[in-house]
Design a protein around this motif. Sequence first.
Motif, PDB file in Angstrom:
ATOM      1  N   ASN A   1       0.912  -1.408   0.146  1.00  0.00           N
ATOM      2  CA  ASN A   1      -0.056  -0.232  -0.024  1.00  0.00           C
ATOM      3  C   ASN A   1       0.857   1.086  -0.103  1.00  0.00           C
TER       4      ASN A   1
ATOM      5  N   HIS B   1       3.734   3.263  -4.998  1.00  0.00           N
ATOM      6  CA  HIS B   1       2.892   3.944  -6.059  1.00  0.00           C
ATOM      7  C   HIS B   1       2.852   2.757  -7.187  1.00  0.00           C
TER       8      HIS B   1
ATOM      9  N   ASN C   1       0.869   1.758  -9.889  1.00  0.00           N
ATOM     10  CA  ASN C   1       0.102   2.054 -10.857  1.00  0.00           C
ATOM     11  C   ASN C   1       0.269   1.165 -12.365  1.00  0.00           C
TER      12      ASN C   1
ATOM     13  N   ASN D   1      -2.708   0.202  -6.892  1.00  0.00           N
ATOM     14  CA  ASN D   1      -3.370   0.927  -6.085  1.00  0.00           C
ATOM     15  C   ASN D   1      -3.558   2.542  -6.083  1.00  0.00           C
ATOM     16  N   THR D   2      -3.183   2.769  -7.366  1.00  0.00           N
ATOM     17  CA  THR D   2      -3.375   4.119  -7.985  1.00  0.00           C
ATOM     18  C   THR D   2      -3.327   4.103  -9.339  1.00  0.00           C
ATOM     19  N   PHE D   3      -4.049   5.030  -9.983  1.00  0.00           N
ATOM     20  CA  PHE D   3      -3.817   5.111 -11.352  1.00  0.00           C
ATOM     21  C   PHE D   3      -3.112   6.438 -11.905  1.00  0.00           C
ATOM     22  N   GLU D   4      -2.660   7.176 -10.661  1.00  0.00           N
ATOM     23  CA  GLU D   4      -1.889   8.381 -10.832  1.00  0.00           C
ATOM     24  C   GLU D   4      -0.698   8.106 -11.699  1.00  0.00           C
TER      25      GLU D   4
ATOM     26  N   PRO E   1       2.470   8.750  -3.084  1.00  0.00           N
ATOM     27  CA  PRO E   1       1.144   9.555  -3.161  1.00  0.00           C
ATOM     28  C   PRO E   1       1.488  11.157  -3.688  1.00  0.00           C
TER      29      PRO E   1
ATOM     30  N   ALA F   1      -3.013  14.998  -4.465  1.00  0.00           N
ATOM     31  CA  ALA F   1      -4.056  14.373  -4.786  1.00  0.00           C
ATOM     32  C   ALA F   1      -5.014  15.265  -5.509  1.00  0.00           C
TER      33      ALA F   1
END
Length: 159
Positions: free
Chosen positions: A82, A85, A87, A128-131, A137, A144
């Motif tokens: 978690n 990053h 993605n 855990n992200t599509f950033e 983060p 964000a």
Amino acid sequence: MTSDADPMRSFYEEIGGHETFVRLVDSFYRGIADDDVLRPMYPEDDLGPAAERLTMFLEQYWGGPSTYSEQRGHPRLRMRHNGFHVNPDARDRWLHHMRAAVDELELAPLHDATLWDYLHRAAFAMVNTFEPTGIGPNAAGRTAASIPLIAEPPQDESR
């Protein structure tokens, strides 16, 4: 019809046990070492400890020794990843290096497909992200709030 598979043997034993998993993980981390997106996710200068953890995890998952749980507790993969990053780009890079490592093993087709199916599903589950690519983060100073969650509605210029 007879089968060479022994129903009492684990997948771990069928593919060669400890040595096979060491080969898999060593090959995988050779790829990670030069990956400019994934390598920074491993804070240790030496990838050895990460390789040891992955080896223990995979061995336990596939029916080998339970060393991973004895030393580290329940795997809790989503929780352990978690803070990173992960993605789709990171996932795809991870899969690229892992596919090359699996290919080096030259497993029987059924064993290859079984192992790859698990690794592929696990990689998708870790996203855990599509950033955009970065570490953490707030990668590259982004917050964000700087990435819109929805697009602005198109303006009707005919009015």
